[in-house]
Design a protein around this motif. Structure first.
Motif, PDB file in Angstrom:
ATOM      1  N   ASN A 174      33.027 -30.060   8.858  1.00  0.00           N
ATOM      2  CA  ASN A 174      34.022 -29.068   8.625  1.00  0.00           C
ATOM      3  C   ASN A 174      33.047 -27.660   8.241  1.00  0.00           C
ATOM      4  O   ASN A 174      33.002 -26.854   7.415  1.00  0.00           O
ATOM      5  CB  ASN A 174      34.468 -29.313   7.075  1.00  0.00           C
ATOM      6  CG  ASN A 174      35.482 -28.176   6.670  1.00  0.00           C
ATOM      7  OD1 ASN A 174      36.186 -27.548   7.461  1.00  0.00           O
ATOM      8  ND2 ASN A 174      35.629 -28.221   5.392  1.00  0.00           N
TER       9      ASN A 174
ATOM     10  N   LEU B  97      21.030 -23.255  14.661  1.00  0.00           N
ATOM     11  CA  LEU B  97      21.575 -21.919  14.806  1.00  0.00           C
ATOM     12  C   LEU B  97      23.110 -21.787  14.523  1.00  0.00           C
ATOM     13  O   LEU B  97      23.489 -22.494  15.227  1.00  0.00           O
ATOM     14  CB  LEU B  97      21.002 -21.254  15.852  1.00  0.00           C
ATOM     15  CG  LEU B  97      19.602 -20.992  16.145  1.00  0.00           C
ATOM     16  CD1 LEU B  97      19.200 -20.370  17.333  1.00  0.00           C
ATOM     17  CD2 LEU B  97      18.849 -20.154  15.091  1.00  0.00           C
ATOM     18  N   TRP B  98      23.370 -20.778  13.700  1.00  0.00           N
ATOM     19  CA  TRP B  98      24.944 -20.833  13.436  1.00  0.00           C
ATOM     20  C   TRP B  98      25.602 -20.480  14.810  1.00  0.00           C
ATOM     21  O   TRP B  98      26.487 -21.157  14.978  1.00  0.00           O
ATOM     22  CB  TRP B  98      25.026 -19.682  12.293  1.00  0.00           C
ATOM     23  CG  TRP B  98      26.453 -19.182  12.081  1.00  0.00           C
ATOM     24  CD1 TRP B  98      27.082 -18.110  12.729  1.00  0.00           C
ATOM     25  CD2 TRP B  98      27.479 -19.920  11.538  1.00  0.00           C
ATOM     26  NE1 TRP B  98      28.326 -18.226  12.586  1.00  0.00           N
ATOM     27  CE2 TRP B  98      28.418 -19.132  11.360  1.00  0.00           C
ATOM     28  CE3 TRP B  98      27.532 -21.141  10.828  1.00  0.00           C
ATOM     29  CZ2 TRP B  98      29.935 -19.693  11.004  1.00  0.00           C
ATOM     30  CZ3 TRP B  98      28.665 -21.661  10.161  1.00  0.00           C
ATOM     31  CH2 TRP B  98      29.925 -20.700  10.379  1.00  0.00           C
TER      32      TRP B  98
ATOM     33  N   VAL C  60      32.233 -40.091   6.545  1.00  0.00           N
ATOM     34  CA  VAL C  60      32.234 -41.233   7.693  1.00  0.00           C
ATOM     35  C   VAL C  60      31.112 -41.860   7.534  1.00  0.00           C
ATOM     36  O   VAL C  60      29.929 -41.562   7.297  1.00  0.00           O
ATOM     37  CB  VAL C  60      31.783 -40.101   9.154  1.00  0.00           C
ATOM     38  CG1 VAL C  60      31.837 -41.167  10.308  1.00  0.00           C
ATOM     39  CG2 VAL C  60      32.885 -39.050   9.316  1.00  0.00           C
TER      40      VAL C  60
ATOM     41  N   LYS D 190      13.355 -16.962   2.538  1.00  0.00           N
ATOM     42  CA  LYS D 190      14.591 -16.441   1.883  1.00  0.00           C
ATOM     43  C   LYS D 190      14.896 -16.718   0.644  1.00  0.00           C
ATOM     44  O   LYS D 190      15.138 -15.777  -0.294  1.00  0.00           O
ATOM     45  CB  LYS D 190      15.929 -16.803   2.727  1.00  0.00           C
ATOM     46  CG  LYS D 190      15.961 -16.204   4.291  1.00  0.00           C
ATOM     47  CD  LYS D 190      17.240 -16.818   5.036  1.00  0.00           C
ATOM     48  CE  LYS D 190      17.115 -16.454   6.348  1.00  0.00           C
ATOM     49  NZ  LYS D 190      18.328 -16.241   7.067  1.00  0.00           N
TER      50      LYS D 190
ATOM     51  N   ASP E 106      33.531 -34.662   4.189  1.00  0.00           N
ATOM     52  CA  ASP E 106      32.874 -35.481   3.142  1.00  0.00           C
ATOM     53  C   ASP E 106      33.080 -34.462   1.911  1.00  0.00           C
ATOM     54  O   ASP E 106      32.722 -35.056   0.737  1.00  0.00           O
ATOM     55  CB  ASP E 106      31.234 -36.039   3.093  1.00  0.00           C
ATOM     56  CG  ASP E 106      30.259 -34.779   3.554  1.00  0.00           C
ATOM     57  OD1 ASP E 106      30.973 -33.598   3.506  1.00  0.00           O
ATOM     58  OD2 ASP E 106      29.266 -35.208   3.401  1.00  0.00           O
TER      59      ASP E 106
ATOM     60  N   THR F 154      28.693 -32.930  12.249  1.00  0.00           N
ATOM     61  CA  THR F 154      28.484 -33.052  10.795  1.00  0.00           C
ATOM     62  C   THR F 154      27.092 -32.483  10.356  1.00  0.00           C
ATOM     63  O   THR F 154      26.462 -32.617   9.328  1.00  0.00           O
ATOM     64  CB  THR F 154      28.079 -34.670  10.590  1.00  0.00           C
ATOM     65  OG1 THR F 154      27.575 -35.376  11.653  1.00  0.00           O
ATOM     66  CG2 THR F 154      29.600 -35.340  10.378  1.00  0.00           C
ATOM     67  N   GLY F 155      26.584 -31.641  11.131  1.00  0.00           N
ATOM     68  CA  GLY F 155      25.482 -30.922  10.768  1.00  0.00           C
ATOM     69  C   GLY F 155      24.187 -31.346  10.227  1.00  0.00           C
ATOM     70  O   GLY F 155      23.706 -32.254  10.725  1.00  0.00           O
TER      71      GLY F 155
ATOM     72  N   ARG G 153      21.970 -25.651   1.020  1.00  0.00           N
ATOM     73  CA  ARG G 153      22.539 -26.146   2.120  1.00  0.00           C
ATOM     74  C   ARG G 153      24.155 -25.775   2.045  1.00  0.00           C
ATOM     75  O   ARG G 153      24.640 -25.093   2.671  1.00  0.00           O
ATOM     76  CB  ARG G 153      22.410 -27.389   2.898  1.00  0.00           C
ATOM     77  CG  ARG G 153      22.827 -27.714   4.131  1.00  0.00           C
ATOM     78  CD  ARG G 153      22.193 -27.162   5.349  1.00  0.00           C
ATOM     79  NE  ARG G 153      23.291 -27.233   6.530  1.00  0.00           N
ATOM     80  CZ  ARG G 153      22.783 -27.095   7.836  1.00  0.00           C
ATOM     81  NH1 ARG G 153      21.304 -26.782   8.033  1.00  0.00           N
ATOM     82  NH2 ARG G 153      23.639 -27.119   8.821  1.00  0.00           N
TER      83      ARG G 153
ATOM     84  N   MET H  87      24.425 -19.863   6.057  1.00  0.00           N
ATOM     85  CA  MET H  87      23.662 -18.677   6.526  1.00  0.00           C
ATOM     86  C   MET H  87      23.724 -17.565   5.655  1.00  0.00           C
ATOM     87  O   MET H  87      23.020 -16.782   5.373  1.00  0.00           O
ATOM     88  CB  MET H  87      23.890 -18.490   7.865  1.00  0.00           C
ATOM     89  CG  MET H  87      23.205 -17.188   8.532  1.00  0.00           C
ATOM     90  SD  MET H  87      23.535 -17.140  10.539  1.00  0.00           S
ATOM     91  CE  MET H  87      24.957 -16.067  10.081  1.00  0.00           C
TER      92      MET H  87
ATOM     93  N   ASP I  38      24.204 -28.352  14.387  1.00  0.00           N
ATOM     94  CA  ASP I  38      23.128 -28.790  14.030  1.00  0.00           C
ATOM     95  C   ASP I  38      22.671 -30.317  14.178  1.00  0.00           C
ATOM     96  O   ASP I  38      21.817 -30.882  14.046  1.00  0.00           O
ATOM     97  CB  ASP I  38      22.889 -28.552  12.568  1.00  0.00           C
ATOM     98  CG  ASP I  38      22.360 -26.949  12.587  1.00  0.00           C
ATOM     99  OD1 ASP I  38      22.605 -26.205  13.452  1.00  0.00           O
ATOM    100  OD2 ASP I  38      22.155 -26.377  11.212  1.00  0.00           O
TER     101      ASP I  38
ATOM    102  N   GLY J 208      30.712 -24.411  10.927  1.00  0.00           N
ATOM    103  CA  GLY J 208      30.818 -23.608  11.890  1.00  0.00           C
ATOM    104  C   GLY J 208      31.371 -24.361  13.402  1.00  0.00           C
ATOM    105  O   GLY J 208      32.285 -23.701  13.943  1.00  0.00           O
ATOM    106  N   ALA J 209      30.732 -25.414  13.493  1.00  0.00           N
ATOM    107  CA  ALA J 209      30.907 -26.122  14.795  1.00  0.00           C
ATOM    108  C   ALA J 209      32.082 -26.834  14.996  1.00  0.00           C
ATOM    109  O   ALA J 209      32.972 -26.754  15.911  1.00  0.00           O
ATOM    110  CB  ALA J 209      29.714 -26.939  15.214  1.00  0.00           C
TER     111      ALA J 209
END
Ligand SMILES: Cc1cc2nc3c(=O)[nH]c(=O)nc-3n(C[C@H](O)[C@H](O)[C@H](O)COP(=O)(O)OP(=O)(O)OC[C@H]3O[C@@H](n4cnc5c(N)ncnc54)[C@H](O)[C@@H]3O)c2cc1C
Length: 426
Positions: A11, A294-295, A81, A159, A36, A108-109, A130, A45, A277, A13-14
């Motif tokens: 859930n 990368l986003w 999952v 950052k 999840d 699922t990043g 994250r 980001m 990712d 960006g991808a």
């Protein structure tokens, strides 16, 4: 098959771009979305901007809450999952749930890695950044902190260190590499930024790591090599990420550092796609398969997967490594590969007497392959396009290693659309 049963795992960006693309393409069948966590998709980001007080919390959720309804998605919240049987096209969820699919996207990043340092994994005063929940926890911890150790000097670590200094918290930034930003900055650019961070009150310890840790009721003691000792309220662990692939059977789905995908975002298993990712696609610059967290890349990959799952014919040729990060009063920009070495590699760097722009341009033969800019944001798009097009224009640059940005600007302004000098081509 517009009525196929689509299942999207994740859930972020991808996942969002896949869901939106599949519906926009006219997919009329069910779209299941499995997460999840609960609630709208979070953009990790943006959390540094929130923690610096630059944007309100709701802006970290760029797709909003309505999108699931608009896309008529069947949402499975708090549904982790557990395993995926690609042969029988079945996803198994925690708590005995299962979903059959016609086509499935794994989006699922990734999650932060906590290195196996004695005491680090179990200590309560160790935080990562994250998810939305982690951003909230870090926000609370920043509120009462006086001194924090940041483990990892890559982009996320830098950052976090900047956020802490902006909030007047003492910071010790530690990295095992000999420079900060080891994957995204040329050593000279990194040295310049390190000096700048020290001027901003940051302590920077390079070429070392935490070897042990002891937590007590009011903080942590970190043990470094050579009997060096750091005391802090807590530790921010920013030591890299790992793709969330624990539920994938490597006998069924080919993996390297992450799930391998082709230009259509197809994995090696039939009707199974991966994006973001969790996937490893093409680096446009090298042509090699590379894991790039990368986003924008994840969003394009998700869109490509969504279109193909809905029956379209989309492909995505890949991207290059790139970042733009505001750091205190400067903007750090990275495009392409700054770490190449060899006899055919040439660095052109310099500054401007009248503008605060610093540039580090890495050429391989005549082709620009890597860029660091400190400020000079308005040139980033143009330079990225030259990197992406692999334009051979290095010969128009001055021979000297050191140039002013005016000279670079002059050369850029004289190039035509295929990268030849305008004077030379007429
Ligand atoms: C602090 C920070 C700063 C960043 N800065 C930049 C930047 O400047 N530029 C840039 O391009 N990128 C940046 N990134 C990286 C960028 O945020 C990621 O590349 C992007 O979020 C990847 O999106 P994704 O959808 O692949 O994964 P994610 O955003 O990680 O989403 C994955 C989703 O899958 C869900 N999930 C995970 N495991 C399971 C499971 N087993 N079952 C069900 N659901 C699961 C998660 O809850 C989540 O919803 C930054 C990241 C961080 C943390």
């Amino acid at each position: 098959m517009k009525s196929a049963n689509l299942v999207i795992l994740g859930n972020g960006g991808a996942a969002m771009h896949a869901m939106i693309a599949a519906r926009s393409f006219g997919h009329s069948g069910p779209i299941h979305l499995v997460s999840d966590a609960n609630g709208p998709a979070f953009n990790p980001m943006l959390s540094p901007y929130y923690l610096k007080g630059k944007i309100p919390w709701h802006r970290c959720f760029p797709f909003g809450e309505e999108i699931y309804c608009k896309c008529e998605a069947i949402c499975h919240w708090n549904a982790r999952v557990e395993s995926l049987d690609a042969k029988n096209k079945t996803v198994f969820l925690a708590g005995n749930g299962k979903l059959q699919y016609d086509r499935c996207l794994v989006a699922t990043g990734a999650r932060p890695v906590v290195p196996p340092v004695p005491g680090l994994r179990d200590a309560p005063a160790v935080f990562t950044l994250r998810t939305a929940a982690q951003a909230r926890i870090m926000e609370k911890a920043i509120g009462s902190a006086k001194r924090v150790v940041v483990l990892g000097g890559s982009l996320v670590g830098v950052k976090v260190a900047e956020i802490l200094r902006q909030r007047n918290v003492g910071v010790v930034l530690i990295d095992v590499a000999e420079q900060i930003l080891p994957h995204s900055a040329h050593p000279l650019a990194a040295a310049m930024l390190e000096k700048y961070f020290r001027e901003k009150g940051m302590e920077v310890r390079l070429g070392c790591s935490i070897e042990g840790l002891e937590a007590d009721h009011d903080g942590v003691s970190c043990f470094l090599p050579n009997r060096v000792f750091e005391r802090a309220d807590w530790i921010a662990v920013c030591a890299g990420i790992r793709p969330n692939v624990d539920f994938i059977d490597p006998e069924q789905v080919s993996m390297d550092k992450a799930i391998l995908v082709n230009e259509r975002m197809e994995t090696s298993a039939e009707d199974l796609y991966a994006a973001g990712d969790v996937s490893q696609g093409a680096n446009f610059l090298t042509g090699k398969s590379e894991w790039l967290g990368l986003w924008a890349n994840g969003c394009y990959q998700g869109r490509t997967a969504g279109l193909n799952m809905a029956g379209g014919k989309a492909s995505y040729p890949g991207t290059i490594s790139q970042h733009v990060s505001p750091l205190f009063e400067k903007t750090f920009i990275q495009i392409g590969d700054l770490n190449r070495s060899g006899r055919n590699i040439r660095l052109i760097s310099g500054s401007d007497p009248d503008r605060p722009i610093l540039h580090f341009l890495v050429f391989e033969e005549d082709v620009l392959v890597g860029v660091n800019l400190i400020n000079g944001d308005s040139w980033a798009g143009r330079l990225k396009s030259l990197v992406m097009k692999k334009t051979a224009w290095g010969r128009y640059m001055p021979d000297a290693e050191s140039t002013s940005f005016h000279q670079i600007e002059k050369a850029l302004n004289s190039l035509d659309h295929v990268g030849r000098m305008v004077e030379a081509s007429t």
